[in-house]
Design a protein around this motif. Sequence first.
Motif, PDB file in Angstrom:
ATOM      1  N   UNK A 254       0.812  -1.209   0.000  1.00  0.00           N
ATOM      2  CA  UNK A 254       0.000   0.000   0.000  1.00  0.00           C
ATOM      3  C   UNK A 254       0.851   1.267   0.000  1.00  0.00           C
ATOM      4  N   UNK A 255       1.969   1.212   0.716  1.00  0.00           N
ATOM      5  CA  UNK A 255       2.839   2.396   0.754  1.00  0.00           C
ATOM      6  C   UNK A 255       3.401   2.709  -0.627  1.00  0.00           C
ATOM      7  N   UNK A 257       2.097   1.714  -3.545  1.00  0.00           N
ATOM      8  CA  UNK A 257       0.988   2.161  -4.393  1.00  0.00           C
ATOM      9  C   UNK A 257       0.618   3.607  -4.086  1.00  0.00           C
ATOM     10  N   UNK A 258       0.603   3.923  -2.797  1.00  0.00           N
ATOM     11  CA  UNK A 258       0.296   5.294  -2.366  1.00  0.00           C
ATOM     12  C   UNK A 258       1.294   6.263  -2.982  1.00  0.00           C
ATOM     13  N   UNK A 261       0.593   6.530  -6.862  1.00  0.00           N
ATOM     14  CA  UNK A 261      -0.619   7.262  -7.230  1.00  0.00           C
ATOM     15  C   UNK A 261      -0.552   8.732  -6.819  1.00  0.00           C
ATOM     16  N   UNK A 262       0.035   8.992  -5.650  1.00  0.00           N
ATOM     17  CA  UNK A 262       0.188  10.392  -5.237  1.00  0.00           C
ATOM     18  C   UNK A 262       1.071  11.143  -6.224  1.00  0.00           C
ATOM     19  N   UNK A 265      -0.975  11.970  -9.086  1.00  0.00           N
ATOM     20  CA  UNK A 265      -1.934  12.996  -8.680  1.00  0.00           C
ATOM     21  C   UNK A 265      -1.281  14.368  -8.605  1.00  0.00           C
ATOM     22  N   UNK A 266      -0.084  14.421  -8.048  1.00  0.00           N
ATOM     23  CA  UNK A 266       0.617  15.702  -7.917  1.00  0.00           C
ATOM     24  C   UNK A 266       1.050  16.211  -9.292  1.00  0.00           C
ATOM     25  N   UNK A 277      11.938  17.529  -7.964  1.00  0.00           N
ATOM     26  CA  UNK A 277      10.773  16.770  -7.522  1.00  0.00           C
ATOM     27  C   UNK A 277       9.987  16.239  -8.707  1.00  0.00           C
TER      28      UNK A 277
ATOM     29  N   UNK B 265      -5.335  16.994  -5.690  1.00  0.00           N
ATOM     30  CA  UNK B 265      -4.721  15.888  -6.446  1.00  0.00           C
ATOM     31  C   UNK B 265      -4.389  14.713  -5.538  1.00  0.00           C
ATOM     32  N   UNK B 269      -6.042  10.818  -5.224  1.00  0.00           N
ATOM     33  CA  UNK B 269      -5.220   9.707  -5.698  1.00  0.00           C
ATOM     34  C   UNK B 269      -4.546   8.880  -4.611  1.00  0.00           C
ATOM     35  N   UNK B 271      -3.529   6.327  -1.724  1.00  0.00           N
ATOM     36  CA  UNK B 271      -3.961   4.975  -1.370  1.00  0.00           C
ATOM     37  C   UNK B 271      -4.010   4.843   0.156  1.00  0.00           C
ATOM     38  N   UNK B 272      -3.211   5.645   0.840  1.00  0.00           N
ATOM     39  CA  UNK B 272      -3.203   5.686   2.301  1.00  0.00           C
ATOM     40  C   UNK B 272      -3.308   7.149   2.737  1.00  0.00           C
TER      41      UNK B 272
END
Lengths: 342, 342
Positions: A254-255, A257-258, A261-262, A265-266, A277, B265, B269, B271-272
Amino acid sequence: MENWINSNRTENKLVLSSRIRLARNIGAVPFPHMLNEEKGKEIVNLVEDAFYKSQIMKDKFTTKYLWESDPASNRVFFDKHLISKNLLDNSSKGAFILDDDETTSIMINEEDHIRIQCITAGFNLEGAYDYSDKIDDLLEQNLNYAFDEKLGYLTACPTNIGTGLRASVMIHLPALSISNKIAGILNAISQVGMTIRGLYGEGSKIYGNIYQISNQISLGLDEREIINNLSGVVNQIINEEVIARDTIFKTYKYNIEDRIYRALGILKSAVLLNSDECLRFLSDVRLGVEMGIIKDVDLIMLNKLLVKTQCLLINDSKLQNSTEEKKSFDRAKMVRETLIKK
Amino acid sequence: MENWINSNRTENKLVLSSRIRLARNIGAVPFPHMLNEEKGKEIVNLVEDAFYKSQIMKDKFTTKYLWESDPASNRVFFDKHLISKNLLDNSSKGAFILDDDETTSIMINEEDHIRIQCITAGFNLEGAYDYSDKIDDLLEQNLNYAFDEKLGYLTACPTNIGTGLRASVMIHLPALSISNKIAGILNAISQVGMTIRGLYGEGSKIYGNIYQISNQISLGLDEREIINNLSGVVNQIINEEVIARDTIFKTYKYNIEDRIYRALGILKSAVLLNSDECLRFLSDVRLGVEMGIIKDVDLIMLNKLLVKTQCLLINDSKLQNSTEEKKSFDRAKMVRETLIKK
């Protein structure tokens, strides 16, 4: 050969591109750093005459004279890995012959008179070598190369003497970076005569977990041996990376994937993005695409963003002299538009 | 009155809700902490009898007996601000009478026998007071309140003696927080007999830049004076916040926009998501909506997320005993689904 930026082939996943460079010089002529502009341009003419003998080459290649072009456009060639920093610095007498696909470039008056460079998508050092070897043969037919029976090809820097060959691959190693294993690998690589560098070659920082692995030694081995040795090392590193990915995904599913996806998203929403970055997030998204987690982004997009982001040259000259904030603003806009358009 | 969670009125922007609470006790009966379960439940019956005399009240209100309900459902009432922590802790003899709109709740056997609470959307202390006053009159007709000619209404805690009134507003102050002006305001407020607290009242941390401002003093002033004083202070704070927003937007336009869009964003998106950062990002997005920067998210959505996020109780009992990671995972999923569905 296939342009690496426009490649979306899934089998290329970890290795973005393979590159071969052959260093050659013309006999009885001083090395480029000893040539004035006039003499340098004569060398450009000489190489062009030798290269464009056949109609096929005339159709497929064009010469770009750096002294005729503005610095911003020249910088774009550099950012696309088509020319080196050294050639950029020698703009007043530097030129390069480029093919339509932007996979092959013959730099003239870089550190050496001639630098043949072939870059192809994915892990294909053999293919890149075969093609650069053909170009080398063509030039050798019409030019008097500086060659010594014992030492091989003579070059401006002694580290290139012999084959004049540098083979390298550009490889994405996020899991080895995340799990702090990269330092050990870096160490091991240097022990077997290879070097690992950042995205833009010698002395460049490592950005976005993309590394360039190349042979250090060009003397005492023939070309095929050099390529085979490098391929062996790269295959081992690929294995290590695959194992590291498996491990971190099993342990921190999960970490990870997080994080992936983040990052996407960013990138899709930020109003300001500095290049560090941005490259870090692009690496996270690339990992997601490579692992099949992110499906609506392709590698071509990421390759283009990698090149554009690094260079900041979204609109060439427009961005010269702009503030850091303006650059971050334009970079973020370009990234958003690329990722959301699709 | 209007339920604050379901309010999307733009004039309510900074103030999420206004709340009035009246503390009342029945004469000649020990305060709730001195009552056993049996005696406590007798008080519940007594208050119900007094309240449900008219048919209108029977149609519009229902009694919830905390001892009949599971802890997770009771927790949801708390998270929606319908009951207090104190009542939650007194579940074995605690009950509350709730209206259909969930704007009014009459808690029985909280710290005092009766706590009338009216919460309405936006900045409308007058409206909330008028309604709670009506309910107070209704109860007073049928109950013998503990009242002293000199002291006024008697309460379990001396700080509530007199009017038994606490008025409060829930207000979103991101710009004052960002520009570090909140500490000064906090100090100034306490000097004029007001207190500032976190989202969940006394002793609670301040989350997501949402503050609860209330009167400290309930004695020596009449109800209208208390409300007017508080309104005056809140209006000043609103002005300060508006000025702070103007200033940060003029000075750091892109940085603030970046912060707002990244927050959205990430919420869309991740996950956690742990509750702290979730509330922080919700505050950033709320600022964006309030400033008209974000247009595709409404305040109702954000109010619901605020309540749901804080409480973690996405699926009530299912989440009991789950790990922090599982909670973060479910919270992120709930947030994504709410924001993306729309």
